[in-house]
Design a protein around this motif. Structure first.
Motif, short mmCIF file in Angstrom:
data_model
loop_
_atom_site.label_atom_id
_atom_site.label_comp_id
_atom_site.label_asym_id
_atom_site.label_seq_id
_atom_site.Cartn_x
_atom_site.Cartn_y
_atom_site.Cartn_z
N PHE A 1 -43.23 6.84 -54.69
CA PHE A 1 -42.02 6.07 -54.30
C PHE A 1 -41.83 6.16 -52.96
CE2 PHE A 1 -40.93 7.53 -58.78
CZ PHE A 1 -40.99 6.47 -59.54
N ALA A 2 -41.83 5.14 -52.32
CA ALA A 2 -41.66 4.92 -50.78
C ALA A 2 -40.20 4.86 -50.37
CB ALA A 2 -42.50 3.83 -50.34
N GLY A 3 -39.54 4.23 -51.21
CA GLY A 3 -37.76 4.01 -50.97
C GLY A 3 -37.22 5.28 -51.07
N ARG A 4 -35.92 5.20 -50.39
CA ARG A 4 -35.04 6.45 -51.06
C ARG A 4 -33.46 5.61 -51.30
NH1 ARG A 4 -39.04 8.27 -50.94
NH2 ARG A 4 -39.93 9.95 -49.80
N ARG A 5 -32.88 6.01 -52.16
CA ARG A 5 -31.76 5.50 -52.83
C ARG A 5 -30.50 5.66 -51.61
NH1 ARG A 5 -29.69 8.34 -57.95
NH2 ARG A 5 -31.83 7.90 -58.58
N LYS A 6 -29.87 4.44 -51.46
CA LYS A 6 -28.90 4.56 -50.42
C LYS A 6 -27.55 4.85 -51.43
CE LYS A 6 -28.77 0.59 -48.86
NZ LYS A 6 -28.74 -0.71 -47.89
N PRO A 7 -26.48 5.55 -50.64
CA PRO A 7 -25.25 6.04 -51.47
C PRO A 7 -24.59 4.69 -52.17
CG PRO A 7 -25.34 6.82 -49.24
CD PRO A 7 -26.33 6.00 -49.22
N GLY A 8 -24.40 3.35 -51.25
CA GLY A 8 -23.67 2.43 -51.79
C GLY A 8 -24.51 1.73 -52.76
N GLY A 9 -25.77 1.92 -53.15
CA GLY A 9 -26.63 1.08 -53.90
C GLY A 9 -27.81 0.63 -53.17
N GLY A 10 -28.79 0.23 -53.77
CA GLY A 10 -29.95 -0.44 -53.03
C GLY A 10 -30.90 0.81 -52.55
N TYR A 11 -31.86 0.37 -51.80
CA TYR A 11 -32.93 1.39 -51.34
C TYR A 11 -33.36 1.12 -49.83
CZ TYR A 11 -33.73 2.48 -56.23
OH TYR A 11 -33.48 2.86 -57.28
N THR A 12 -33.60 2.04 -49.32
CA THR A 12 -33.94 2.15 -47.91
C THR A 12 -35.53 2.63 -47.68
OG1 THR A 12 -33.48 2.49 -45.49
CG2 THR A 12 -32.94 4.11 -47.03
N TYR A 13 -36.24 1.97 -46.93
CA TYR A 13 -37.64 2.61 -46.49
C TYR A 13 -37.72 2.82 -45.11
CZ TYR A 13 -42.43 2.09 -45.44
OH TYR A 13 -43.78 2.62 -44.86
N TYR A 14 -38.32 4.02 -44.82
CA TYR A 14 -38.00 4.75 -43.31
C TYR A 14 -39.69 4.30 -42.94
CZ TYR A 14 -38.69 8.06 -39.37
OH TYR A 14 -38.67 8.50 -38.17
N ASP A 15 -39.83 3.66 -41.96
CA ASP A 15 -41.15 3.73 -41.33
C ASP A 15 -41.33 4.67 -40.03
OD1 ASP A 15 -43.66 3.02 -40.30
OD2 ASP A 15 -42.88 0.72 -40.02
N MET B 1 -43.83 5.18 -38.26
CA MET B 1 -44.30 4.44 -37.00
C MET B 1 -43.36 3.83 -35.92
SD MET B 1 -47.69 5.37 -37.50
CE MET B 1 -48.49 4.22 -36.62
N GLN B 2 -42.32 3.29 -36.75
CA GLN B 2 -41.47 2.56 -35.81
C GLN B 2 -39.98 3.30 -35.59
OE1 GLN B 2 -40.80 -1.72 -36.62
NE2 GLN B 2 -42.28 -1.32 -38.28
N ASP B 3 -39.93 4.51 -36.29
CA ASP B 3 -38.83 5.33 -36.61
C ASP B 3 -37.54 4.53 -36.63
OD1 ASP B 3 -37.31 7.72 -36.13
OD2 ASP B 3 -37.02 7.65 -33.96
N ARG B 4 -37.68 3.89 -37.61
CA ARG B 4 -36.90 2.72 -38.15
C ARG B 4 -36.58 2.73 -39.62
NH1 ARG B 4 -37.51 -3.53 -36.68
NH2 ARG B 4 -35.60 -4.29 -37.64
N THR B 5 -35.46 2.46 -40.20
CA THR B 5 -35.36 2.01 -41.55
C THR B 5 -35.15 0.49 -41.98
OG1 THR B 5 -33.00 2.59 -41.55
CG2 THR B 5 -34.25 4.20 -42.12
N PHE B 6 -35.72 0.35 -42.87
CA PHE B 6 -35.62 -1.16 -43.48
C PHE B 6 -34.91 -1.02 -44.88
CE2 PHE B 6 -39.11 -1.02 -40.78
CZ PHE B 6 -38.73 -2.19 -40.05
N ASP B 7 -33.95 -2.02 -45.19
CA ASP B 7 -33.39 -2.11 -46.57
C ASP B 7 -34.49 -2.88 -47.47
OD1 ASP B 7 -31.27 -0.83 -45.68
OD2 ASP B 7 -30.06 -3.00 -45.27
N ILE B 8 -34.67 -2.40 -48.52
CA ILE B 8 -35.64 -3.01 -49.62
C ILE B 8 -34.71 -2.88 -51.01
CG2 ILE B 8 -37.72 -2.19 -48.52
CD1 ILE B 8 -37.94 0.09 -50.47
N ALA B 9 -35.43 -3.91 -51.96
CA ALA B 9 -34.57 -4.23 -53.06
C ALA B 9 -34.80 -3.11 -54.06
CB ALA B 9 -35.02 -5.68 -53.54
N GLY B 10 -36.08 -2.57 -54.13
CA GLY B 10 -36.26 -1.44 -55.13
C GLY B 10 -36.97 -0.10 -54.48
N PRO B 11 -37.27 0.50 -55.36
CA PRO B 11 -37.82 2.15 -55.00
C PRO B 11 -39.11 1.93 -54.04
CG PRO B 11 -38.04 1.98 -57.28
CD PRO B 11 -37.25 0.79 -57.01
N ASN B 12 -39.73 0.73 -54.20
CA ASN B 12 -41.03 0.35 -53.33
C ASN B 12 -40.78 -0.89 -52.66
OD1 ASN B 12 -42.51 3.14 -53.71
ND2 ASN B 12 -42.76 2.39 -55.83
#
Length: 199
Positions: A64-78, A80-91
């Protein structure tokens, strides 16, 4: 024992897999396989030894690449960019991964431009003759030393601070100005009595 042709054995093996396949999938659902990293990590914490926990957490991280967000949904930390992205599922979905990759390409381009600009500036500074740079610095120092800095009296500074803190159209701020105007008008219409000249 009766020898069966190999093609018949292959057909029997495939049929056996088809029959057993759904049972295995159903059994996996029944056990409650983890749906995201957090549920996988919770299951990994129940391992008996520290090595088993570490191994299970590594598997969760790989799965699983994504992590669960407290309010719902998932976030993916890259990283290489030192940045997070909102994603729909766990990957990330293929479309989300494509957007992340496009952002990374733009990030690399901006890094490249910054390094080129820094190298260009450094090269220009190296090409500038040393004596000129020293003369300019000395000239600036002497000019700064020659200019006197005006200092306002404490009374004027206090009045300026008070005026800057006053709200516009406030009676307490406008009263001194109004009072001074009235005094000026009185002096204009009622000149002070002149003393008679002595002869």
């Amino acid at each position: 024992m009766i020898a069966l042709p190999s093609s018949l054995l292959a057909i029997a093996a495939v049929a056996g897999l088809v029959v057993l396949g759904p049972v295995h999938a159903h059994a996996q659902w029944w056990r409650g396989t983890p749906v995201d990293f957090e549920s996988c990590a919770d299951a990994a914490e129940k391992a008996k030894t520290k090595e088993d926990k570490t191994s299970a957490l590594a598997e969760c991280n790989a799965k699983f690449a994504g992590r669960r967000k407290p309010g719902g949904g998932y976030t993916y930390y890259d990283f290489m960019q030192d940045r997070t992205f909102d994603i729909a599922g766990p990957n990330p979905t293929p479309e989300e991964q494509k957007k992340i990759d496009q952002q990374y390409t733009a990030y690399l381009e901006s890094q490249r431009r910054s390094s080129i600009a820094a190298a260009f500036t450094a090269k220009q500074q190296q090409q500038q003759p040393e004596p000129q740079r020293d003369v300019q610095q000395v000239a600036l120092r002497t000019e700064v030393e020659k200019i006197p800095v005006p200092v306002a009296s404490p009374v004027k500074q206090a009045a300026r601070i008070k005026a800057s803190n006053c709200a516009k159209n406030s009676f307490s701020c406008e009263w001194p100005r109004l009072s001074q105007s009235i005094d000026d008008l009185k002096k204009l219409f009622n000149p002070p009595p002149t003393k008679p000249k002595r002869s």
